[in-house]
Design a protein around this motif. Structure first.
Motif, PDB file in Angstrom:
ATOM      1  N   PHE A  93       0.836  -1.206   0.000  1.00 41.99           N
ATOM      2  CA  PHE A  93       0.000   0.000   0.000  1.00 41.99           C
ATOM      3  C   PHE A  93       0.871   1.256   0.000  1.00 41.99           C
ATOM      4  N   GLU A  94       1.963   1.227   0.769  1.00 45.34           N
ATOM      5  CA  GLU A  94       2.869   2.375   0.791  1.00 45.34           C
ATOM      6  C   GLU A  94       3.474   2.618  -0.598  1.00 45.34           C
ATOM      7  N   HIS A  95       3.791   1.548  -1.279  1.00 44.81           N
ATOM      8  CA  HIS A  95       4.320   1.659  -2.646  1.00 44.81           C
ATOM      9  C   HIS A  95       3.256   2.266  -3.567  1.00 44.81           C
ATOM     10  N   VAL A  96       2.021   1.832  -3.427  1.00 39.90           N
ATOM     11  CA  VAL A  96       0.926   2.369  -4.238  1.00 39.90           C
ATOM     12  C   VAL A  96       0.729   3.851  -3.948  1.00 39.90           C
ATOM     13  N   VAL A  97       0.772   4.232  -2.678  1.00 38.73           N
ATOM     14  CA  VAL A  97       0.593   5.641  -2.301  1.00 38.73           C
ATOM     15  C   VAL A  97       1.680   6.500  -2.941  1.00 38.73           C
ATOM     16  N   ALA A  98       2.911   6.015  -2.940  1.00 37.64           N
ATOM     17  CA  ALA A  98       4.001   6.761  -3.589  1.00 37.64           C
ATOM     18  C   ALA A  98       3.731   6.904  -5.085  1.00 37.64           C
ATOM     19  N   LYS A 102       2.986  10.433  -7.432  1.00 32.75           N
ATOM     20  CA  LYS A 102       3.617  10.759  -8.720  1.00 32.75           C
ATOM     21  C   LYS A 102       2.550  10.982  -9.786  1.00 32.75           C
ATOM     22  N   ARG A 103       1.544  10.139  -9.814  1.00 32.93           N
ATOM     23  CA  ARG A 103       0.458  10.310 -10.789  1.00 32.93           C
ATOM     24  C   ARG A 103      -0.291  11.618 -10.556  1.00 32.93           C
ATOM     25  N   ARG A 104      -0.500  11.975  -9.291  1.00 31.18           N
ATOM     26  CA  ARG A 104      -1.174  13.225  -8.955  1.00 31.18           C
ATOM     27  C   ARG A 104      -0.358  14.407  -9.493  1.00 31.18           C
TER      28      ARG A 104
END
Length: 168
Positions: A93-98, A102-104
């Motif tokens: 999940f932490e990897h996804v949040v990072a 970047k996508r944001r």
């Protein structure tokens, strides 16, 4: 003490809320992502189901697979009881949040770029008649605007770092 009426929806109304078909709702139910109550054999969806399905649909719109979504729901629904598994999922999940951060940032930059294109197109169209559009002139205007906003370091521009934050 007042009692608040609980909203409940049948499958058709629930599907209409999300602009999907009842078949889509049944698909997510078959995959175990939704578990509506039954009243007299009829599916009944509650505000809790609605909130959960909003999360599911948001995940799908952002490109997450059903397995990705299930991974999150398993945690939020309290189905993960093994510490090692919870730690593994937390790291994922932490990897996804990072990645989302970047996508944001990419979306912010792209949105600004598209706003600039719209502004240039509006300006160009307001200065021309209803005839054909000179695409080369429009492209030249865009390039000039791009060159004007570009910092001394193109990498900084592409990263979206504001000029005042770039260290010299």
């Amino acid at each position: 003490m007042t009692t608040q009426a609980v909203h409940k929806w049948g499958i058709r109304d629930f599907a209409d809320m999300f602009d999907v078909t009842p078949r889509t709702i049944r698909f997510y139910e078959d995959k175990g992502l939704l578990e509506p109550a039954r009243e007299g054999g009829v599916r009944v969806f509650t505000p809790r189901d609605r909130a959960k399905f909003e999360k599911i649909m948001r995940g799908k719109r952002l490109g997450f697979s059903l397995d990705d979504i299930r991974s999150v729901l398993d945690v939020t629904d309290g189905l993960i009881t093994d510490r090692a598994e919870l730690l593994r999922r937390k790291a994922n999940f932490e990897h996804v949040v990072a990645g989302l951060a970047k996508r944001r940032q990419d979306l912010r930059i792209l949105s600004q770029d598209m706003d600039e294109v719209i502004s240039i197109a509006n300006d160009y169209l307001s200065q021309t008649d209803d005839g054909d559009v000179d695409v080369k002139e429009l492209a030249a205007r865009y390039q000039a605007a791009f060159d004007e906003t570009m910092t001394a370091n193109p990498i900084d521009y592409m990263s979206g770092i504001p000029d005042e934050q770039v260290s010299n």
